[in-house]
Motif scaffolding. Structure first.
Motif, short mmCIF file in Angstrom:
data_model
loop_
_atom_site.label_atom_id
_atom_site.label_comp_id
_atom_site.label_asym_id
_atom_site.label_seq_id
_atom_site.Cartn_x
_atom_site.Cartn_y
_atom_site.Cartn_z
N ILE A 67 0.87 -1.17 0.00
CA ILE A 67 0.00 0.00 0.00
C ILE A 67 0.91 1.23 0.00
O ILE A 67 2.03 1.17 0.54
CB ILE A 67 -0.95 0.00 1.22
CG1 ILE A 67 -2.04 1.06 1.08
CG2 ILE A 67 -0.19 0.18 2.51
CD1 ILE A 67 -3.11 0.97 2.17
N SER A 68 0.46 2.32 -0.61
CA SER A 68 1.26 3.54 -0.64
C SER A 68 0.37 4.73 -0.27
O SER A 68 -0.78 4.80 -0.67
CB SER A 68 1.85 3.76 -2.03
OG SER A 68 2.74 4.86 -2.04
N GLY A 207 2.03 -3.22 4.29
CA GLY A 207 1.12 -4.14 3.63
C GLY A 207 -0.29 -3.60 3.49
O GLY A 207 -0.65 -2.58 4.07
N PRO A 208 -1.12 -4.29 2.70
CA PRO A 208 -2.51 -3.87 2.50
C PRO A 208 -3.30 -3.88 3.81
O PRO A 208 -2.93 -4.55 4.78
CB PRO A 208 -3.06 -4.94 1.54
CG PRO A 208 -1.87 -5.59 0.93
CD PRO A 208 -0.78 -5.50 1.95
N THR A 238 2.68 -13.45 6.72
CA THR A 238 1.62 -13.93 5.84
C THR A 238 0.32 -13.20 6.16
O THR A 238 -0.08 -13.10 7.32
CB THR A 238 1.41 -15.44 6.00
OG1 THR A 238 2.60 -16.13 5.62
CG2 THR A 238 0.26 -15.93 5.12
N GLY A 239 -0.31 -12.68 5.12
CA GLY A 239 -1.59 -11.99 5.25
C GLY A 239 -2.59 -12.51 4.24
O GLY A 239 -2.25 -13.28 3.33
N PHE A 272 -1.39 -2.32 11.98
CA PHE A 272 -1.41 -2.51 10.53
C PHE A 272 -0.22 -3.40 10.21
O PHE A 272 0.69 -3.58 11.03
CB PHE A 272 -1.35 -1.19 9.75
CG PHE A 272 -0.30 -0.22 10.22
CD1 PHE A 272 1.05 -0.45 9.98
CD2 PHE A 272 -0.66 0.94 10.89
CE1 PHE A 272 2.02 0.45 10.41
CE2 PHE A 272 0.31 1.84 11.33
CZ PHE A 272 1.65 1.60 11.08
N ALA A 273 -0.22 -3.98 9.03
CA ALA A 273 0.83 -4.91 8.66
C ALA A 273 2.04 -4.15 8.15
O ALA A 273 1.95 -3.39 7.17
CB ALA A 273 0.34 -5.87 7.60
N CYS A 274 3.18 -4.33 8.80
CA CYS A 274 4.42 -3.74 8.30
C CYS A 274 5.60 -4.57 8.80
O CYS A 274 5.52 -5.26 9.81
CB CYS A 274 4.56 -2.28 8.73
SG CYS A 274 4.83 -2.03 10.50
N LEU A 275 6.67 -4.48 8.05
CA LEU A 275 7.89 -5.20 8.39
C LEU A 275 9.06 -4.44 7.79
O LEU A 275 8.98 -3.97 6.65
CB LEU A 275 7.84 -6.62 7.81
CG LEU A 275 9.07 -7.50 8.00
CD1 LEU A 275 9.39 -7.72 9.48
CD2 LEU A 275 8.85 -8.85 7.30
#
Length: 326
Positions: A67-68, A207-208, A238-239, A272-275
């Motif tokens: 996502i941006s 991530g989304p 994993t999402g 939120f999903a981030c790494l």
């Protein structure tokens, strides 16, 4: 000023990879399907610390895994190299956290400006682009000269979790940062400035929305937010996607030659999903003139979920690709 690498499609037959250059972005395709766009001339506001970024990133099966400009952090840009505390400068975007101010808008948002692509190589296992960039302060003063390389390579992917998948590829990423500011630079994070568990800064993926609540895994086990600040040679996330209801996996693999390796990871799932790689998470690192810093990573983008065996196999394949990447 850069010259587009090619105005026509170039291809590598054995790997079935190709790229297009429109003068502002490179778009890479696998088997004719776009999988990665690298915007090297962004039009972002100065507050977002303009810099090159990968978005969208898509699995070989067609699911978007980035996502941006999310509304909560508009300076998050898919996958990008971004650093929040570079001496007095912010090359991450948004407000800056310091001991004196906590989060504040300090008018210190710099930019990483594309100079040129010094080459593109399609003779090996994938497509490798070499790029020169200059990091400047908000006032336009030179701070860092960066030599960057990245490569897209398809990976061998023995699926072991029972998923129907279309495989995996890796983005190999290398940055060499040289201090041209005239002064020593200390690179840190909000955590080195006193904020607990906020050591972000490095190669960072967002991530989304649908990936919120997904899970992490490394060689020792699986979990969620407890992966924040941990050290390991690799970590995977994993999402699950809306609409298709399929799963995808992103894995970060660190080159063992990186300064401080294995470094800490910045990992979130519940908010939120981030790494992200976080080599400056809890200790500042000095960047002195004449002593560049080099960091190398592989980011794996895979269709489907992973069990322990598949995750390790993908990490091993990515590590092998890093070792052979000259």
């Amino acid at each position: 000023m850069s010259t587009p690498l090619s105005t026509a499609r170039s291809s590598v037959s054995p790997a079935k990879l190709s790229f297009d250059d429109d003068g502002t972005a490179l778009t890479f395709s696998a088997n004719g399907r776009p999988v990665a766009t690298y915007t090297y001339k962004p039009t972002d506001d100065q507050y977002e610390s303009p810099r090159p970024f990968f978005h969208p990133l898509t699995t070989l099966g067609g699911d978007v895994v980035t996502i941006s400009r999310p509304w909560d952090h508009v300076w998050h840009k898919g996958l990008s190299w971004a650093l929040p505390n570079v001496g007095p400068h912010n090359f991450w975007g948004g407000a800056t956290y310091t001991r004196a101010t906590e989060y504040a808008n300090l008018d210190n948002n710099g930019a990483m400006t594309h100079g040129s692509f010094t080459g593109i190589d399609q003779s090996g296992a994938g497509i490798t682009a070499s790029e020169s960039l200059t990091w400047t302060s908000q006032d336009g003063d030179p701070v860092i000269a960066e030599s960057r390389r990245f490569s897209l390579q398809l990976l061998e992917d023995p699926v072991t979790d029972g998923s129907e998948t279309e495989g995996a590829y890796a983005i190999l990423f290398e940055t060499r940062m040289s201090n041209i500011s005239g002064e020593e630079i200390r690179i840190g994070s909000p955590t080195t400035e006193g904020r607990h568990n906020a050591g972000y800064g490095g190669l960072f993926w967002r991530g989304p929305r649908s990936f919120t609540g997904g899970g992490f895994r490394n060689q020792d086990g699986a979990g969620t937010d407890e992966f924040m600040g941990t050290r390991s040679p690799w970590v995977a996330f994993t999402g699950k996607h809306d609409v298709t209801c399929r799963s995808s996996t992103i894995a970060f693999v660190e080159d063992s030659t990186n300064p401080g390796a294995p470094n800490q990871w910045f990992a979130r799932s519940s908010i939120f999903a981030c790494l992200g790689s976080a080599p400056f998470f809890s200790e500042e690192v000095s960047l002195r003139e004449g002593a560049p810093l080099t960091y190398r990573y592989a980011v794996v983008i895979a269709d489907g979920g992973v069990d322990a065996e598949r995750a390790q196999a993908l990490a091993d394949a990515a590590q092998a690709a890093l070792r052979s990447w000259a």
